[in-house]
Design an enzyme around this catalytic site. Structure first.
Site, PDB file in Angstrom:
ATOM      1  N   LEU A   1       0.827  -1.216   0.000  1.00 53.69           N
ATOM      2  CA  LEU A   1       0.000   0.000   0.000  1.00 53.69           C
ATOM      3  C   LEU A   1       0.855   1.257   0.000  1.00 53.69           C
ATOM      4  O   LEU A   1       0.559   2.229   0.693  1.00 53.69           O
ATOM      5  CB  LEU A   1      -0.963   0.006   1.203  1.00 53.69           C
ATOM      6  CG  LEU A   1      -1.990  -1.125   1.256  1.00 53.69           C
ATOM      7  CD1 LEU A   1      -2.822  -1.023   2.525  1.00 53.69           C
ATOM      8  CD2 LEU A   1      -2.883  -1.115   0.040  1.00 53.69           C
ATOM      9  N   CYS A   2       1.946   1.233  -0.765  1.00 58.81           N
ATOM     10  CA  CYS A   2       2.817   2.414  -0.865  1.00 58.81           C
ATOM     11  C   CYS A   2       3.119   2.727  -2.327  1.00 58.81           C
ATOM     12  O   CYS A   2       4.250   3.068  -2.686  1.00 58.81           O
ATOM     13  CB  CYS A   2       4.097   2.230  -0.058  1.00 58.81           C
ATOM     14  SG  CYS A   2       4.968   0.680  -0.320  1.00 58.81           S
ATOM     15  N   GLY A   3       2.115   2.564  -3.178  1.00 61.49           N
ATOM     16  CA  GLY A   3       2.263   2.915  -4.578  1.00 61.49           C
ATOM     17  C   GLY A   3       3.276   2.029  -5.288  1.00 61.49           C
ATOM     18  O   GLY A   3       3.375   0.831  -5.033  1.00 61.49           O
TER      19      GLY A   3
END
Length: 286
Positions: free
Chosen positions: A87-89
Site C-alpha cells: 500500500l505504498c504505490g
C-alpha cells in the site's frame, strides 16, 4: 439499473473504505515526519564518512584494505532494501524493476549473484525469482536499529573479505521529497573515489596507532553507515509514498461516492415517477 438498496450498500462499503484509507494517510503522515528527521540526521555523517573513505582509495598508504582493491567481477552480491508492507504505490516495484535489469545483465555476462534482503517485499520477490538468498531481515518496524542490520549484511562482507565475492551492490529507494522517490542501485564495495567525485591525488593521512587498525575500523564503519543511511532513506520514502497513495485512494473514494449518490438519486427519482404514473393511470381507469 441496480436497485436502491444495492446502491446504498455500495455507498456504505466505499465510505467504510474511505475511512480506512484516510486513517492510514494520517498515520503515514505522522510516521513520515519521524522517518524524515531520522534520515536527515544520518545524511551528514554518511556523506562525510563516504568522502573520507573515498579519499583512502587514492591515499599513499603501506596498507591496502581489501575494500579498496578492484577485482575482476565474477561473483556479485546485492543488498536489496524494500518495505515490509505494501500500500505504498510503486515504491517497491520501481526498485525491483531496476534489480531485474541488473540481474539480466549479470546473467548475460555469466556473473553469479547472491542476495541479502532487508524487507519482506524484496525477500518474497527474490524467492519467487529463484535467486540465491543468503540472508535476510524482516519486521524492522518504524524504529531503525543498526544492530538488526549487521548480522545479515556481515554474511556478505565476510564473503567479500574472503574473496568469494568480487563486488557488493546496494539497491534502495532514495528520498527526494514527499512527492518524489528515486530507485537507486549503487556499488558499495570495492570503493572507488571517482564514484563520489574525489580526484586522483597522491597524498595520505597520518594514522595513530597504525594504518591497519585505523583503516580496518574506518571502512567497517563506512559500510555500516551507508547501509544504515540507505535503510533510513527507504523508510522515509516508504511513508511518503504510502501517505500519497492513501490520499489518492481517499480522493478517488470520495469521487466514487459522489457518482454513486447521483446514480442512487436518479434511481429513486425514477421509482417515484413510476409510482406516480401508476397512481394516475389507476385513477384514470376508475
Amino acid at each position: 439499473m441496480p436497485s436502491g438498496k444495492e446502491i446504498r450498500n455500495k455507498i456504505k462499503s466505499v465510505e467504510n473504505t474511505r475511512k480506512i484509507t484516510k486513517a492510514m494517510e494520517m498515520v503515514a503522515a505522522s510516521k513520515m515526519r519521524k522517518a524524515q528527521e531520522r534520515m536527515r540526521a544520518a545524511r551528514p555523517y554518511g556523506e562525510k564518512i563516504r568522502r573520507v573513505a573515498a579519499n583512502l582509495a587514492h591515499a599513499l598508504t603501506e596498507y591496502r584494505h581489501p575494500f579498496l582493491t578492484q577485482r575482476e567481477v565474477k561473483n556479485v552480491a546485492l543488498i536489496l532494501i524494500t518495505s515490509d508492507k505494501g500500500l505504498c504505490g510503486g515504491l517497491n516495484s520501481n526498485v525491483l524493476r531496476q534489480v531485474v535489469a541488473h540481474m539480466k545483465s549479470w546473467n548475460t555476462e555469466g556473473v553469479k549473484m547472491r542476495v541479502s534482503c532487508i524487507g519482506n517485499k524484496g525477500l518474497g520477490f527474490m524467492q519467487r525469482a529463484g535467486a540465491n538468498v543468503v540472508s535476510h531481515v524482516i519486521g524492522m518496524g518504524d524504529t531503525l536499529r543498526l544492530e538488526k542490520l549487521i548480522g545479515p549484511v556481515k554474511v556478505l562482507i565476510d564473503a567479500y573479505s574472503a574473496g568469494e565475492i568480487d563486488a557488493i551492490h546496494i539497491g534502495y529507494t532514495r528520498f527526494i521529497n514527499t512527492m518524489k522517490q528515486e530507485p537507486v542501485i549503487e556499488q558499495l564495495l570495492p570503493l572507488s573515489g571517482e564514484e563520489v567525485g574525489v580526484h586522483k591525488t597522491k597524498w595520505d593521512y597520518v594514522y595513530e596507532p597504525d594504518a591497519k587498525a585505523v583503516i580496518d575500523d574506518l571502512l567497517l564503519r563506512y559500510v555500516e553507515a551507508l547501509i544504515y543511511q540507505a535503510v533510513a532513506e527507504n523508510m522515509a520514502s516508504e511513508q511518503s509514498a504510502r501517505m500519497v497513495a492513501m490520499k489518492s485512494a481517499s480522493d478517488n473514494a470520495k469521487n466514487v461516492i459522489g457518482e454513486l449518490k447521483l446514480v442512487y438519486n436518479k434511481a429513486r427519482q425514477a421509482a417515484i415517477t413510476k409510482e406516480l404514473s401508476e397512481i394516475v393511470g389507476g385513477a384514470a381507469a376508475v
